[in-house]
Enzyme design. Structure first.
Site, PDB file in Angstrom:
ATOM      1  N   HIS A 262     -21.488   9.991 -18.946  1.00 38.50           N
ATOM      2  CA  HIS A 262     -20.952   9.411 -17.767  1.00 38.50           C
ATOM      3  C   HIS A 262     -20.303  10.692 -17.125  1.00 38.50           C
ATOM      4  O   HIS A 262     -19.691  11.508 -17.749  1.00 38.50           O
ATOM      5  CB  HIS A 262     -19.932   8.367 -18.021  1.00 38.50           C
ATOM      6  CG  HIS A 262     -20.620   7.207 -18.414  1.00 38.50           C
ATOM      7  ND1 HIS A 262     -21.497   6.286 -17.745  1.00 38.50           N
ATOM      8  CD2 HIS A 262     -20.376   6.465 -19.833  1.00 38.50           C
ATOM      9  CE1 HIS A 262     -21.789   5.379 -18.634  1.00 38.50           C
ATOM     10  NE2 HIS A 262     -20.919   5.498 -19.778  1.00 38.50           N
TER      11      HIS A 262
ATOM     12  N   CYS B 225     -26.484   6.223 -20.029  1.00 37.60           N
ATOM     13  CA  CYS B 225     -25.836   5.348 -21.073  1.00 37.60           C
ATOM     14  C   CYS B 225     -26.778   4.327 -21.557  1.00 37.60           C
ATOM     15  O   CYS B 225     -27.757   4.440 -22.207  1.00 37.60           O
ATOM     16  CB  CYS B 225     -24.540   5.048 -21.086  1.00 37.60           C
ATOM     17  SG  CYS B 225     -23.467   4.762 -22.160  1.00 37.60           S
TER      18      CYS B 225
END
Length: 512
Positions: free
Chosen positions: A431, A338
């Site tokens: 994630h 991310c």
């Protein structure tokens, strides 16, 4: 209306989240329909709900304990700190803007309505609602506008259990002082105490428990023992060991360990991504805050961040940026997740999160990132390293250019691939990838090969979902075995007992 109670804590990390999860597990095993609730959470560890909203990760874990999918109803207000004085506000799963500590107070009345309506709806739909407070209920400078602790308990007429962490020391002072600082109307809802993380013979506590009851007129409803194996889904990275070690490293199945250094960014988000790695035998995961901790690492992970540009600047100022580059230059594996993926890019254009505009990335991946005003919230599926994978996305940054020679990390059916691999450097916006067991093992084999760890062997029998479920079952067992569960049921059915004394009551002398 279903019964409800609030678990408050003497401090942050006193054990509120795990006690709520344990109560939810225990009540669900009794056949009750139970839901968790946290009116306001402040955390950069979050998940995406099935309907595309965003809530704190702790409430998702509590939902799992109750046998439920995560829902925005379980955490109606989420604050995601992006700096020391500002946070993004997420209401019922959607970001509505940035606030400072002072400007947030002005929105409390509006948010209180949302909180109370959401809690009322849960109480109509469930047999019991177990609420988690935020921080301490005795932040007396914030009490007037409180929507998460005693303000919530007063509005809903809920009994309160106060939990204290004895492992920190001073637990009796914490419990007594928490009660004493509340005004009489708030004190009337505090029905008892719970002591958490006790090591040793409970008989040694008995004199203190009796004196605390004599001083306050309230019982200790249970003493939960310290359990070494409870470590998954920490509320934030500071909950890990003082030396930065994640989990309880187990001996390798092969001849060698695989050493993983995870950079502890100032505004790290979703630090729990690496917990599935730490659950593997022979994988030693440690957080790092300065360059020397990367010197002997086999794999370096740059995790998510709520402040990508600011944390990238911190990487440069601390020397960690050059250490990451040097690690990659030696052919050793680097993974960005991310915000960490964005930092590995050639260029970041951020008019949204930091308003910094265009800044150079670390240049380890031939991609450009641009921040979009709307946040991407998704729970996609695909294939990576030859295995089916699922994950979740929470980010403003978007890949707007990728080099022609980059290999996709995740193949997506019917759409452009996600993430990239270039030599030993990989990046993804997803994630939760390591919670996919087959992918995790394949990735570890790839990382070990890149690092020259031929003697490392991934374990074929580690199931991360089962490990998490076992921890939830253990929490339910601890509640059943060490709490006065009859008293808990009475609190849910009847509320706080009438006539609880207010402090100071003219305290009796302590026993010798």
């Amino acid at each position: 209306m279903g019964g409800a109670l609030l678990v408050a804590g003497t401090t942050s990390d006193a054990g509120k989240s795990v006690l709520v999860a344990g109560l939810c597990r225990w009540l669900a095993r009794r056949g009750l329909r139970v839901a968790p609730f946290k009116a306001q959470n402040m955390s950069n560890n979050s998940v995406v709900t099935p309907d595309g909203g965003e809530i704190g990760r702790a409430q998702a874990l509590q939902a799992a304990a109750a046998g439920l999918e995560p829902s925005v109803r379980f955490n109606p207000v989420l604050l995601k700190p992006g700096g020391d004085r500002s946070s993004q506000v997420v209401v019922l799963g959607r970001a509505i803007g940035e606030v400072t500590a002072l400007s947030y107070r002005q929105r409390k009345a509006e948010l209180a309505r949302t909180v109370h309506e959401t809690l009322d709806g849960l109480r109509r739909d469930f047999d019991a609602v177990v609420c988690e407070g935020a921080g301490s209920p005795t932040e007396i400078n914030l009490r007037a506008n409180d929507i998460a602790n005693m303000g919530l308990a007063r509005a809903a007429g809920m009994p309160v259990l106060v939990v204290g962490d004895i492992d920190r020391g001073g637990v009796f002072a914490h419990l007594f002082g928490t009660l004493a600082l509340l005004d009489p109307a708030d004190q009337a809802l505090v029905a008892g105490f719970v002591i958490n993380k006790f090591r040793g013979d409970p008989a040694l506590l008995e004199p203190g428990l009796r004196q605390l009851r004599a001083l306050t007129g309230r019982p200790v409803h249970g003493v939960l023992p310290w359990r070494e194996e409870l470590w998954l889904d920490a509320e934030d990275s500071l909950s890990y060991a003082a030396d930065g070690v994640v989990g309880r490293p187990r001996p390798p199945r092969g001849r060698q360990w695989l050493r993983v250094a995870v950079i502890r960014l100032p505004r790290i988000s979703n630090a729990t991504d690496v917990e599935a790695l730490a659950a593997e035998p022979g994988v030693a995961v440690r957080f790092a805050t300065e360059p020397s901790r990367l010197a002997d690492a086999d794999l370096v992970v740059v995790p998510g961040s709520k402040a990508t540009v600011s944390d990238l600047d911190w990487l440069r100022r601390t020397g960690l940026a050059e250490a990451v580059r040097a690690h990659a230059a030696r052919g050793l594996p680097v993974l960005g997740i991310c915000g960490g993926f964005q930092m590995l890019s050639r260029r970041i254009d951020d008019p949204v999160e930091s308003a910094a505009g265009e800044v150079p990335g670390l240049g380890l991946l031939d991609v450009d990132i641009a921040f979009a005003p709307d946040k991407t919230l998704a729970r996609p599926t695909g294939a990576a390293f030859g295995h089916a994978v699922a994950g979740y996305e929470i980010h403003h940054g978007q890949v707007v250019r990728r080099g022609d020679r980059l290999v996709p990390l995740v193949e997506l059916p019917g759409s452009a691939p996600e993430g990239v691999v270039s030599g030993g450097v990989a990046g993804t916006h997803w994630h939760g990838l390591f919670e996919n067991d087959d992918f995790r093992r394949a990735f570890l084999r790839w990382a070990a090969e890149r690092a020259g760890r031929d003697g490392f062997v991934p374990a074929p029998d580690v199931a991360f979902a089962a490990a998490r479920a076992a921890q939830l079952d253990l929490l339910g067992d601890l509640v059943e075995q060490h709490l006065d569960t009859d008293a808990v049921l009475r609190l849910l059915d009847e509320g706080a007992p009438a006539g609880l004394p207010a402090l100071p009551p003219g305290a009796p002398p302590l026993e010798p």
